[in-house]
Design an enzyme around this catalytic site. Sequence first.
Site, PDB file in Angstrom:
ATOM      1  N   HIS A 213       1.097  -0.904   0.219  1.00 25.73           N
ATOM      2  CA  HIS A 213      -0.317  -0.254  -0.045  1.00 25.73           C
ATOM      3  C   HIS A 213       0.810   1.303   0.289  1.00 25.73           C
ATOM      4  O   HIS A 213       2.271   1.409   0.373  1.00 25.73           O
ATOM      5  CB  HIS A 213      -0.772   0.175   1.169  1.00 25.73           C
ATOM      6  CG  HIS A 213      -0.074   0.123   2.711  1.00 25.73           C
ATOM      7  ND1 HIS A 213       0.406  -0.678   3.536  1.00 25.73           N
ATOM      8  CD2 HIS A 213      -0.121   1.029   3.299  1.00 25.73           C
ATOM      9  CE1 HIS A 213       1.119  -0.703   4.401  1.00 25.73           C
ATOM     10  NE2 HIS A 213       1.203   1.138   4.506  1.00 25.73           N
ATOM     11  N   ARG A 279       5.864  -9.056  15.981  1.00 24.42           N
ATOM     12  CA  ARG A 279       6.484  -7.805  15.420  1.00 24.42           C
ATOM     13  C   ARG A 279       5.486  -6.447  15.709  1.00 24.42           C
ATOM     14  O   ARG A 279       4.411  -7.022  15.909  1.00 24.42           O
ATOM     15  CB  ARG A 279       6.550  -7.840  13.982  1.00 24.42           C
ATOM     16  CG  ARG A 279       7.167  -6.495  13.722  1.00 24.42           C
ATOM     17  CD  ARG A 279       7.393  -6.672  12.147  1.00 24.42           C
ATOM     18  NE  ARG A 279       7.670  -5.629  11.850  1.00 24.42           N
ATOM     19  CZ  ARG A 279       7.721  -4.883  10.829  1.00 24.42           C
ATOM     20  NH1 ARG A 279       6.165  -4.703  10.814  1.00 24.42           N
ATOM     21  NH2 ARG A 279       8.537  -3.288  11.102  1.00 24.42           N
TER      22      ARG A 279
HETATM   23  C1  OGA Z   1       1.337   1.312   8.289  1.00 22.89           C
HETATM   24  C2  OGA Z   1       2.871   0.695   7.769  1.00 22.89           C
HETATM   25  C3  OGA Z   1       5.010  -0.624   7.962  1.00 22.89           C
HETATM   26  C4  OGA Z   1       5.560  -1.562   9.399  1.00 22.89           C
HETATM   27  O1  OGA Z   1       0.750   1.130   9.039  1.00 22.89           O
HETATM   28  O2  OGA Z   1       1.158   1.665   6.765  1.00 22.89           O
HETATM   29  O3  OGA Z   1       3.354   0.407   6.391  1.00 22.89           O
HETATM   30  O4  OGA Z   1       6.121  -2.045   9.614  1.00 22.89           O
HETATM   31  N1  OGA Z   1       3.400  -0.098   8.617  1.00 22.89           N
HETATM   32  O5  OGA Z   1       4.360  -1.334  10.696  1.00 22.89           O
HETATM   33 NI    NI Z   2       2.184   1.884   5.356  1.00 21.50          NI
END
Ligand code: OGA
Ligand code: NI
Length: 333
Positions: A213, A279
């Site tokens: 995204h 994570r």
């Molecule tokens: C988001 C994203 C990345 C991550 O929350 O839009 O890209 O490493 N997160 O959690």
């Molecule tokens: Ni993001």
Amino acid sequence: MDSDPPFEETYKTLFENSIEESKINRANQILITCEECELPLIDIGRLNMEELEREECKKEIARASQDWGFFQVINHGVSSEILEDMRSEQMQVFKQPFRLKTNHQYLNLSAGCYRWGTPTATCLSQLSWSEAFHIPLMDISSSGGLPTTLSSTMGQFAATVSDLAQRLVEILAEEMGHKSTFFKEKCLPSTCYIRMNRYPPCPTSQIFGLMPHTDSDFLTILHQDQVGGLQLVKDGRWIAVKPNPEALIINIGDLFQAWSNGVYKSVQHRVVTNQKVERFSTAYFLCPSYDAVIESCVEPSLYRKFSFREFRQQVKEDVQKLGYKVGLPRFLV
Ligand code: OGA
Ligand code: NI
């Protein structure tokens, strides 16, 4: 564990269909392994130094935003205490029973703050194996329901990180020749939000932690742990970001790409899952008010002007109708 969302039960049919799918995936090489790299690493402590260092630092920030749309900063002024407190509070909340997390009255948050999986997924490759609390900053100050330590920690985190976000967008605007008060006026604490993410261990590497995204904001500041899994597109290839415990990750969002007329890049990114360990990451999204009008700071403009409300509405419609976000290309002139 009863704190984990019921991924396997809920998406049972997707798993059943996945044997066929994994053949296709292999053929398409959807999750091709990719090289790990160091994002541009910028010491922004230099912004407090003599003019020469300061200017050099600003140039590096602008260059990384053009070439990568992503960079890391160190000496960013957000203390390790705040980051550690935020992480431990976040871990506590996710440890609560799933039943409790889905009940928005429990944290006194607005409905839809707690999200998990991908309700619209029709195959495993459309499923995001993660859970998140999506919290408008407005809710932090006004909510009496959040545990006090969580809301005060989030408040401190938001205050320091939003300062950093404002400094960065001002620099980026200035590097394009615009001393702009737009961001200060339109991106108020009450219009920005924080997302706390958790990626549970996942039985198969065929599933994303977070689908590819771009972010629908001006700029995102991300604090991730040491597990790794974040990947981004650079020169048409997926690249894995190597975690750096000292650094915060900054990325340009769609709105800034539009404002800068395509100079600063909002690039695709995703999270891959880990089969053994969970994570955590925390993201701060710098957003304007819904009625703010986004238009390019230079002419001729690539995109027609649009309000943030219009942009969000279009993204929502596309996701409902097509199953994915089209984003900025919808607004090309
Ligand atoms: C988001 C994203 C990345 C991550 O929350 O839009 O890209 O490493 N997160 O959690
Ligand atoms: Ni993001």
